[in-house]
Motif scaffolding. Structure first.
Motif, PDB file in Angstrom:
ATOM      1  N   ASP A  51     -38.494  58.482  15.307  1.00 32.84           N
ATOM      2  CA  ASP A  51     -37.478  59.506  15.572  1.00 32.84           C
ATOM      3  C   ASP A  51     -36.068  58.936  15.577  1.00 32.84           C
ATOM      4  OD1 ASP A  51     -39.898  60.018  17.864  1.00 32.84           O
ATOM      5  OD2 ASP A  51     -39.488  61.650  16.453  1.00 32.84           O
ATOM      6  N   ASP A  52     -35.919  57.615  15.684  1.00 34.98           N
ATOM      7  CA  ASP A  52     -34.606  56.973  15.791  1.00 34.98           C
ATOM      8  C   ASP A  52     -34.483  55.868  14.759  1.00 34.98           C
ATOM      9  OD1 ASP A  52     -33.869  58.501  18.116  1.00 34.98           O
ATOM     10  OD2 ASP A  52     -35.208  57.209  19.284  1.00 34.98           O
ATOM     11  N   ASN A  53     -33.229  55.478  14.517  1.00 37.27           N
ATOM     12  CA  ASN A  53     -32.943  54.326  13.654  1.00 37.27           C
ATOM     13  C   ASN A  53     -33.702  54.396  12.321  1.00 37.27           C
ATOM     14  OD1 ASN A  53     -31.221  53.080  15.603  1.00 37.27           O
ATOM     15  ND2 ASN A  53     -33.072  52.441  16.711  1.00 37.27           N
ATOM     16  N   LEU A  54     -33.661  55.531  11.671  1.00 39.64           N
ATOM     17  CA  LEU A  54     -34.422  55.690  10.429  1.00 39.64           C
ATOM     18  C   LEU A  54     -33.890  54.785   9.328  1.00 39.64           C
ATOM     19  CD1 LEU A  54     -35.197  59.520  10.235  1.00 39.64           C
ATOM     20  CD2 LEU A  54     -36.396  57.679  11.424  1.00 39.64           C
ATOM     21  N   ASP A  55     -32.578  54.484   9.355  1.00 39.08           N
ATOM     22  CA  ASP A  55     -32.018  53.530   8.387  1.00 39.08           C
ATOM     23  C   ASP A  55     -32.763  52.202   8.453  1.00 39.08           C
ATOM     24  OD1 ASP A  55     -30.177  54.754   6.871  1.00 39.08           O
ATOM     25  OD2 ASP A  55     -28.424  54.200   8.058  1.00 39.08           O
ATOM     26  N   MET A  56     -32.970  51.726   9.650  1.00 45.94           N
ATOM     27  CA  MET A  56     -33.648  50.442   9.863  1.00 45.94           C
ATOM     28  C   MET A  56     -35.092  50.516   9.380  1.00 45.94           C
ATOM     29  SD  MET A  56     -34.276  48.420  13.456  1.00 45.94           S
ATOM     30  CE  MET A  56     -32.543  48.660  13.907  1.00 45.94           C
ATOM     31  N   ILE A  57     -35.777  51.650   9.654  1.00 48.14           N
ATOM     32  CA  ILE A  57     -37.165  51.836   9.216  1.00 48.14           C
ATOM     33  C   ILE A  57     -37.244  51.794   7.696  1.00 48.14           C
ATOM     34  CG2 ILE A  57     -39.129  53.419   9.194  1.00 48.14           C
ATOM     35  CD1 ILE A  57     -38.669  52.301  11.945  1.00 48.14           C
ATOM     36  N   TYR A  58     -36.351  52.544   7.031  1.00 51.06           N
ATOM     37  CA  TYR A  58     -36.374  52.585   5.563  1.00 51.06           C
ATOM     38  C   TYR A  58     -36.061  51.214   4.974  1.00 51.06           C
ATOM     39  CZ  TYR A  58     -35.948  57.695   6.250  1.00 51.06           C
ATOM     40  OH  TYR A  58     -36.123  59.002   6.623  1.00 51.06           O
ATOM     41  N   ASP A  59     -35.053  50.528   5.538  1.00 51.77           N
ATOM     42  CA  ASP A  59     -34.670  49.216   5.018  1.00 51.77           C
ATOM     43  C   ASP A  59     -35.839  48.235   5.104  1.00 51.77           C
ATOM     44  OD1 ASP A  59     -32.149  50.176   4.546  1.00 51.77           O
ATOM     45  OD2 ASP A  59     -31.240  49.288   6.346  1.00 51.77           O
ATOM     46  N   GLU A  60     -36.507  48.248   6.239  1.00 47.83           N
ATOM     47  CA  GLU A  60     -37.645  47.350   6.434  1.00 47.83           C
ATOM     48  C   GLU A  60     -38.774  47.697   5.468  1.00 47.83           C
ATOM     49  OE1 GLU A  60     -39.673  44.170   8.000  1.00 47.83           O
ATOM     50  OE2 GLU A  60     -37.593  44.793   8.407  1.00 47.83           O
ATOM     51  N   LEU A  61     -38.990  48.980   5.282  1.00 51.49           N
ATOM     52  CA  LEU A  61     -40.083  49.434   4.415  1.00 51.49           C
ATOM     53  C   LEU A  61     -39.818  49.054   2.958  1.00 51.49           C
ATOM     54  CD1 LEU A  61     -42.728  51.070   4.889  1.00 51.49           C
ATOM     55  CD2 LEU A  61     -41.465  53.091   4.147  1.00 51.49           C
TER      56      LEU A  61
ATOM     57  N   PHE B 292     -44.218  45.498  11.923  1.00 41.79           N
ATOM     58  CA  PHE B 292     -43.651  46.798  11.534  1.00 41.79           C
ATOM     59  C   PHE B 292     -44.135  47.891  12.477  1.00 41.79           C
ATOM     60  CE2 PHE B 292     -43.681  50.732   8.946  1.00 41.79           C
ATOM     61  CZ  PHE B 292     -42.326  50.806   8.636  1.00 41.79           C
ATOM     62  N   ALA B 293     -45.405  47.784  12.919  1.00 41.50           N
ATOM     63  CA  ALA B 293     -45.940  48.775  13.857  1.00 41.50           C
ATOM     64  C   ALA B 293     -45.137  48.776  15.152  1.00 41.50           C
ATOM     65  CB  ALA B 293     -47.420  48.492  14.131  1.00 41.50           C
ATOM     66  N   ALA B 294     -44.723  47.592  15.591  1.00 38.49           N
ATOM     67  CA  ALA B 294     -43.926  47.499  16.812  1.00 38.49           C
ATOM     68  C   ALA B 294     -42.557  48.140  16.613  1.00 38.49           C
ATOM     69  CB  ALA B 294     -43.767  46.031  17.205  1.00 38.49           C
ATOM     70  N   LEU B 295     -41.972  47.945  15.421  1.00 41.66           N
ATOM     71  CA  LEU B 295     -40.681  48.566  15.110  1.00 41.66           C
ATOM     72  C   LEU B 295     -40.796  50.088  15.156  1.00 41.66           C
ATOM     73  CD1 LEU B 295     -37.728  48.416  14.092  1.00 41.66           C
ATOM     74  CD2 LEU B 295     -38.661  48.337  11.746  1.00 41.66           C
ATOM     75  N   VAL B 296     -41.877  50.618  14.567  1.00 42.18           N
ATOM     76  CA  VAL B 296     -42.106  52.060  14.584  1.00 42.18           C
ATOM     77  C   VAL B 296     -42.274  52.557  16.019  1.00 42.18           C
ATOM     78  CG1 VAL B 296     -43.734  53.888  13.934  1.00 42.18           C
ATOM     79  CG2 VAL B 296     -43.077  52.145  12.246  1.00 42.18           C
ATOM     80  N   ALA B 297     -43.067  51.827  16.817  1.00 43.88           N
ATOM     81  CA  ALA B 297     -43.336  52.243  18.198  1.00 43.88           C
ATOM     82  C   ALA B 297     -42.050  52.290  19.025  1.00 43.88           C
ATOM     83  CB  ALA B 297     -44.340  51.292  18.833  1.00 43.88           C
ATOM     84  N   ARG B 298     -41.138  51.307  18.794  1.00 42.47           N
ATOM     85  CA  ARG B 298     -39.881  51.289  19.555  1.00 42.47           C
ATOM     86  C   ARG B 298     -38.991  52.490  19.235  1.00 42.47           C
ATOM     87  NH1 ARG B 298     -40.002  45.778  18.157  1.00 42.47           N
ATOM     88  NH2 ARG B 298     -38.372  46.099  16.561  1.00 42.47           N
ATOM     89  N   ASN B 299     -39.181  53.054  18.056  1.00 43.44           N
ATOM     90  CA  ASN B 299     -38.328  54.168  17.632  1.00 43.44           C
ATOM     91  C   ASN B 299     -39.089  55.494  17.575  1.00 43.44           C
ATOM     92  OD1 ASN B 299     -35.592  52.901  16.704  1.00 43.44           O
ATOM     93  ND2 ASN B 299     -37.185  51.529  15.900  1.00 43.44           N
TER      94      ASN B 299
END
Length: 824
Positions: free
Chosen positions: A572-582, A556-563
């Motif tokens: 800052d980007d792809n917040l839908d993906m961040i929320y879905d994963e969370l 998850f940290a890597a996903l956050v870092a990429r965005n």
């Protein structure tokens, strides 16, 4: 003007012709109302005030949005440990052993336990995940090893925050710490208020019994303990106040009545009025709250006044050798009208509180008004019938009277003292009224600065009880109360643990790329009341959940870092993906506490200083909410309490205006109807206005705020104050219309009615003033201001009213003379 005497004569005729029948009817009614006594429930604490508040409804919306459906509610218990050094090995073992015992008891529904001791044990051995293993680790470690581990563990600010402000990291020493046990308990309310019962109460009371095994001092604290004490303080206050009031009132009544049979009749009448009122509460399903503790003393105040006037006026006739039946008919004829005027204005004064937006104040106004109506019926109909019936039996069986002289009889010392108002009226009535006007304006202007207050502490017992309370015998000795002491201790000794919070409720499109950055930046440069860490407001939000999970899960940290475009740990980007994963992760429950499933609502919880003023916290919370680009609303317990405080102030002003206007209209109408002199209604109001100004000024001078209970005092002062001035004005009108000249009528009024007023004032100020010893501060303050209002009402009725009547007579006589001169 109507011929009301016809109706009054009919009433007096029925009472004197059938006293036994009247008595029987009243006792049957008492049985009916008595049936409702068993239905009375209790309602304590602040939730009764916040339930209907718009601010509370907003907070409920927040709690509903961010509480997972069908999930068992959670509660927590704080274990406050005090020791010479809570970081010593024995002290930490005490904490862990107590937490282990709590976790092992199924009835306590404990789900987790945390403490500094637990962290130190895991620092020594990271594999020690259970309390049993952590205890074993500490027991097997040397004091030096424990000290080194404690020094390492407390380097973490989150761990150090559980230690008192005197924590010294170099010496690894602190005098107190807090351990936390979490529970899963269904039915826990998340409202701002605290009620007298709570699912956590039994749990925390049971935990209290378990702390004695520890060598260190461990105190149990939480919402259940607060709820328990809020409930117990009502019973203890009643048990303390009612006997004291009864004892003092009984002593004064003995002096006032000076006849045991008359005294017994007065006490029975008071009992009937109270039984009817509380029976009505049970039948109407109105719960008994702290505010309603004041109703019995208020009924005693009016009932005692009515009783003394009835008996005193009857004695005035009897000392003239008039027979009992004509004496009672004269008494009923004169007093029933005065009682009606007093009852009408008093009921209006109390009913003015029904205009409040706060439910408990509405209930208080309704119950008090109904109680006054019952008091009017009991003392206006039952007592005269009972008094006549008993006197007829006395004559029949030759039972002697112990005392028959009325209070304030002609030539007595009391009558001479009471004539001071008449003396002023003879010498300089206009100059005196000008002085009264100036005093009223000054006192009223000063009183406009009175504070308003609403907090949980208003309803809690003080930190230290008076020594004499602890000397009382059982069952009057109050219980031991610790909540206020613990609250103050936590506030004084811990930096952030007892900080309150402000929740910013945000609605908008949270999928926008800049949303999380906006939430993150909103904590920069926080207001003064917000607790800060590294120049940022201490807070929890969906951003802190993301950062916390990223620290635990590399993927998850890597996903956050990429965005994360600027590398600050906030996507800052792809917040839908961040929320879905969370929301599909192990921390989904925590995440759903800060963002809704449709990604349109979120909240930020900011921690604020526990000792900050409500006004400042609310203003700072709204300032932070206004910074947001999206729609943001500040809410939370402090915001709710501030809203209630503002409502209390508006209720006080609103009920005052309503009571004053309604009373003025009623008095003008009733005096025109009964006496053909509407201007007497204006005279009747003069001492009331003076009383209100003096009372408001006194409240500010003595530092008594307008709180949940004292907010009713201004309307009550009108209701009770009219009691005194109406008796004086109506008695004067009777004497004056029967042919007495101005000053003779005034002397007869203050000598006869003034004597009964004096007995009533002494009895009721003492009976109500005894509320000052109540355990709850809000009740004590109410007792003081109510006693003051009665004293001021008595003083102004006897000192201000006579000069006002002199000026009234001169003005009305002048108008009559002018009209007669100019007529053709």
């Amino acid at each position: 003007m109507i011929d009301y005497e016809v109706y009054v004569d009919r009433l007096g005729g029925y009472i004197t012709a059938h006293p036994g029948r009247v008595i029987a009817l009243f006792f049957v009614a008492t049985l009916v109302f008595g049936a409702g006594l068993g239905n009375i429930s209790t309602d304590a604490g602040t939730s009764q005030f916040t339930d209907s508040s718009p601010a509370q409804e907003a907070l409920d919306d927040v709690n509903r949005e961010f509480s997972p459906a069908f999930e068992t509610s959670s509660g927590s218990t704080q274990l406050i440990q005090q020791d010479s050094n809570v970081l010593s090995k024995p002290a930490m073992l005490d904490m862990l052993r107590l937490q282990e015992r709590i976790m092992d008891r199924p009835s306590l529904r404990a789900t987790s336990a945390s403490s500094v001791a637990s962290t130190v044990a895991q620092t020594l051995d990271p594999s020690a995940t259970t309390l049993e293993e952590q205890i074993a680790v500490l027991e097997s470690s040397s004091p030096a090893e424990v000290r080194a581990a404690a020094k390492q563990a407390t380097a973490n600010p989150n761990v150090a925050s559980l230690l008192s402000n005197d924590f010294n990291r170099e010496s690894v020493k602190a005098s107190s710490t807090i351990g936390v046990v979490s529970h899963e308990v269904p039915g826990i309310s998340s409202s701002a208020g605290t009620s007298g019962t709570s699912p956590m109460t039994d749990i925390q009371v049971e935990i209290q019994t378990m702390t004695s095994v520890a060598e260190s001092d461990i105190t149990v604290f939480g919402s259940g303990i607060i709820s328990s004490e809020l409930g117990n303080v009502i019973a203890d206050s009643l048990l303390l106040v009612v006997p004291a009031a009864v004892l003092l009132i009984f002593g004064f009544l003995v002096i006032a009545y000076r006849d045991p049979i008359d005294l017994l009749l007065g006490v029975i009448s008071l009992g009937l009025a109270i039984i009817w009122t509380f029976g009505f509460m049970g039948l109407a399903d109105i719960p008994f709250s702290q505010m309603l503790i004041a109703v019995p003393p208020l009924l005693l105040a009016v009932g005692i006044d009515f009783g003394l006037h009835a008996v005193n006026r009857y004695r005035e006739e009897r000392v003239k050798d008039v027979a009992p039946v004509p004496s009672m008919r004269t008494t009923v004829k004169q007093l029933s009208v005065a009682f009606f005027i007093v009852t009408g204005t008093t009921v209006l004064g109390f009913l003015a509180n029904v205009t409040s937006d706060l439910g408990p104040i509405q209930d208080f106004g309704l119950v008090a008004a109904v109680g006054i109506l019952f008091t009017f019926l009991v003392f206006g109909v039952f007592l005269p019938a009972a008094k006549l019936y008993v006197d007829q039996l006395r004559q029949k069986y030759n039972v002697p009277e112990f005392a028959s002289a009325p209070l304030g009889s002609e030539g007595g010392l009391l009558a001479r003292v009471l004539s001071v108002g008449v003396f002023i009226g003879r010498r300089a009535p206009r100059a005196f009224l000008v002085l009264v006007l100036v005093t009223t304006v000054v006192a009223g202007s000063y009183g406009t600065g009175v504070d308003t207050s609403f907090s949980q502490e208003d309803f809690l017992p003080p930190e230290e009880q008076a020594d004499y309370l602890q000397q009382l015998p059982e069952p009057f000795k109050p219980g031991v109360y610790t909540v206020t002491k613990d609250l103050n201790y936590l506030e004084d000794n811990f930096e952030t643990t007892q900080g309150d919070s402000v929740t910013i409720y945000i609605e908008g499109q949270l999928r926008e790329d800049s949303t999380l950055e906006m939430i993150h930046r909103n904590g920069e440069d926080p207001p003064e009341t917000f607790i800060t860490e590294d120049r940022r407001a201490e807070s929890t939000s969906i951003v802190t959940v993301i950062q916390s999970y990223a620290a635990q899960d590399p993927e998850f940290a890597a996903l956050v870092a990429r965005n994360d475009a600027n590398g600050n740990g906030v996507p800052d980007d792809n917040l839908d993906m961040i929320y879905d994963e969370l929301l599909s992760s192990p921390v989904s429950g925590q995440a759903s506490s800060y963002i809704t499933e449709d990604y349109r609502k979120t909240r930020i919880v900011y921690t604020v200083e526990g000792d900050a003023e409500q006004d400042a916290i609310v203003a700072d919370g709204q300032e932070v909410a206004d910074r947001l680009r999206m729609s943001g609303v500040a809410t939370g317990n402090t915001v709710v309490f501030k809203a209630v405080s503002d409502t209390i102030f508006m209720s006080a002003i609103q009920s005052l205006v309503v009571a004053l206007v309604a009373t003025a209209v009623f008095l003008v109408f009733i005096y025109q109807l009964l006496e053909g002199q509407w201007t007497l209604g204006v005279v009747n109001l003069v001492p009331i206005v003076v009383t209100l100004a003096l009372l408001a000024g006194s409240m500010r001078y003595f530092g008594i705020p307008l709180n949940a209970l004292t907010a009713t005092i201004l309307a009550i002062a009108i209701g009770l104050g009219i009691d005194y001035s109406a008796h004086v004005v109506h008695r004067f009108a009777d004497e004056y219309n029967e042919g007495s000249d101005l000053y003779e009528a005034l002397h007869l009024t203050v000598g006869g009615t003034g004597g009964a007023l004096t007995g009533s004032m002494l009895t009721t100020t003492t009976g109500l003033g005894v509320l000052a010893i109540a355990i709850t501060p809000v009740l004590g303050q109410f007792g003081i201001v109510t006693a003051l209002s009665i004293f001021y009402s008595y003083l102004t009725a006897l000192v201000v009213t006579p000069p006002a009547l002199v000026v009234w007579e001169r003005l009305t006589q002048r108008e009559t003379t002018t009209a007669a001169t100019t007529s053709p």
